[in-house]
Design a protein around this motif. Structure first.
Motif, PDB file in Angstrom:
ATOM      1  N   GLU A  58       9.144   6.938  11.616  1.00 43.44           N
ATOM      2  CA  GLU A  58       9.162   5.500  11.363  1.00 43.44           C
ATOM      3  C   GLU A  58       9.554   4.786  12.646  1.00 43.44           C
ATOM      4  OE1 GLU A  58      10.849   3.676   7.626  1.00 43.44           O
ATOM      5  OE2 GLU A  58      12.428   3.229   9.085  1.00 43.44           O
ATOM      6  N   LYS A  91       1.100   3.644   8.218  1.00 43.49           N
ATOM      7  CA  LYS A  91       1.493   2.740   7.142  1.00 43.49           C
ATOM      8  C   LYS A  91       2.201   1.577   7.825  1.00 43.49           C
ATOM      9  CE  LYS A  91       3.534   4.264   3.317  1.00 43.49           C
ATOM     10  NZ  LYS A  91       4.601   4.641   2.354  1.00 43.49           N
ATOM     11  N   CYS A  92       1.641   0.378   7.713  1.00 46.14           N
ATOM     12  CA  CYS A  92       2.219  -0.811   8.336  1.00 46.14           C
ATOM     13  C   CYS A  92       3.021  -1.562   7.272  1.00 46.14           C
ATOM     14  CB  CYS A  92       1.117  -1.720   8.886  1.00 46.14           C
ATOM     15  SG  CYS A  92       0.024  -0.897  10.058  1.00 46.14           S
ATOM     16  N   ILE A  93       4.293  -1.777   7.559  1.00 47.69           N
ATOM     17  CA  ILE A  93       5.162  -2.442   6.590  1.00 47.69           C
ATOM     18  C   ILE A  93       5.767  -3.669   7.245  1.00 47.69           C
ATOM     19  CG2 ILE A  93       7.193  -2.191   5.110  1.00 47.69           C
ATOM     20  CD1 ILE A  93       6.638   0.867   5.198  1.00 47.69           C
ATOM     21  N   LYS A  94       5.476  -4.818   6.684  1.00 48.19           N
ATOM     22  CA  LYS A  94       6.031  -6.094   7.155  1.00 48.19           C
ATOM     23  C   LYS A  94       5.809  -6.311   8.655  1.00 48.19           C
ATOM     24  CE  LYS A  94       9.577  -6.220   3.592  1.00 48.19           C
ATOM     25  NZ  LYS A  94      11.004  -6.213   3.300  1.00 48.19           N
ATOM     26  N   CYS A 101       0.467  -2.814  15.128  1.00 49.58           N
ATOM     27  CA  CYS A 101       0.521  -1.591  14.331  1.00 49.58           C
ATOM     28  C   CYS A 101      -0.796  -0.887  14.594  1.00 49.58           C
ATOM     29  CB  CYS A 101       0.696  -1.927  12.848  1.00 49.58           C
ATOM     30  SG  CYS A 101       0.634  -0.497  11.754  1.00 49.58           S
ATOM     31  N   ARG A 124      -3.068  -4.250   8.891  1.00 45.65           N
ATOM     32  CA  ARG A 124      -1.616  -4.400   8.944  1.00 45.65           C
ATOM     33  C   ARG A 124      -1.039  -5.159   7.756  1.00 45.65           C
ATOM     34  NH1 ARG A 124       0.033  -8.252  13.820  1.00 45.65           N
ATOM     35  NH2 ARG A 124       0.069 -10.134  12.606  1.00 45.65           N
ATOM     36  N   ASN A 125      -1.895  -5.709   6.909  1.00 48.22           N
ATOM     37  CA  ASN A 125      -1.431  -6.378   5.694  1.00 48.22           C
ATOM     38  C   ASN A 125      -1.332  -5.423   4.514  1.00 48.22           C
ATOM     39  OD1 ASN A 125      -1.223  -8.997   6.856  1.00 48.22           O
ATOM     40  ND2 ASN A 125      -3.455  -9.077   6.842  1.00 48.22           N
ATOM     41  N   SER A 126      -1.747  -4.179   4.714  1.00 46.68           N
ATOM     42  CA  SER A 126      -1.669  -3.176   3.659  1.00 46.68           C
ATOM     43  C   SER A 126      -0.478  -2.265   3.929  1.00 46.68           C
ATOM     44  CB  SER A 126      -2.949  -2.337   3.618  1.00 46.68           C
ATOM     45  OG  SER A 126      -2.796  -1.263   2.721  1.00 46.68           O
ATOM     46  N   SER A 127       0.292  -1.959   2.892  1.00 45.75           N
ATOM     47  CA  SER A 127       1.427  -1.049   3.069  1.00 45.75           C
ATOM     48  C   SER A 127       1.088   0.353   2.559  1.00 45.75           C
ATOM     49  CB  SER A 127       2.658  -1.596   2.352  1.00 45.75           C
ATOM     50  OG  SER A 127       2.395  -1.726   0.973  1.00 45.75           O
ATOM     51  N   LYS A 128      -0.219   0.632   2.419  1.00 44.77           N
ATOM     52  CA  LYS A 128      -0.662   1.968   2.004  1.00 44.77           C
ATOM     53  C   LYS A 128      -0.995   2.786   3.249  1.00 44.77           C
ATOM     54  CE  LYS A 128      -2.539   0.380  -2.339  1.00 44.77           C
ATOM     55  NZ  LYS A 128      -3.706   0.307  -3.192  1.00 44.77           N
ATOM     56  N   TRP A 129      -0.954   4.123   3.116  1.00 51.33           N
ATOM     57  CA  TRP A 129      -1.347   4.988   4.218  1.00 51.33           C
ATOM     58  C   TRP A 129      -2.815   4.769   4.537  1.00 51.33           C
ATOM     59  CZ3 TRP A 129       1.962   7.103   7.314  1.00 51.33           C
ATOM     60  CH2 TRP A 129       3.227   7.456   6.854  1.00 51.33           C
TER      61      TRP A 129
END
Length: 143
Positions: A58, A91-94, A101, A124-129
């Motif tokens: 991470e 996985k891009c988160i926030k 990302c 980058r707006n998706s928090s999925k792999w």
């Protein structure tokens, strides 16, 4: 925050076996860093945080002008021309506006030239792999 999944980073050369990542699975860790990788900024090893509970790294940035990344320099075992593809799971988160990302592929050529900044860019707006790839193609041998 960006998470990179283990066991899915790979390099594919024109011929199998010309390029190999060290510890692409992130399973081997020493002094809090994945073996074979240069780490900068804020990062954390997640032993079961990746796809199918495999290791992941991470990366976190805490504000403007800050960056975190993993880097590995890979040299061909023999002359390599043609295409090279690097693939990774992200996985891009926030990730905020102006944040990055993405997977970067910079390539140095035997003739002294370079091919910089080939990108694999996830949503980058998706928090999925998401599986992303960066590809470089050169008729000059890669150093």
């Amino acid at each position: 925050m960006v998470q990179l999944a283990g066991t899915v980073l790979g390099l594919i050369g024109v011929l199998s076996g010309l390029l190999t990542l060290q510890n692409g699975s992130f399973k081997d860790v020493s002094d809090g860093k994945p073996v074979g990788w240069q780490c900068t900024g804020q990062y954390k090893i997640l032993p079961n945080g990746g796809i199918n509970n495999k290791p992941a790294v991470e990366l976190t940035c805490s504000g403007p002008g800050k960056s975190s990344h993993l880097l590995q320099i890979v040299k061909p075992k023999s002359e390599l021309k043609g295409s090279v593809r690097v693939t990774a799971w992200f996985k891009c988160i926030k990730v905020e506006d102006g944040g990055d990302c993405s997977l970067w592929l910079d390539t140095i050529l035997e003739n002294g030239g370079a091919i910089w900044g080939k990108l694999g860019v996830p949503d980058r707006n998706s928090s999925k792999w998401q599986k992303v790839s960066a590809i470089v193609t050169s008729e000059n041998p890669i150093k």
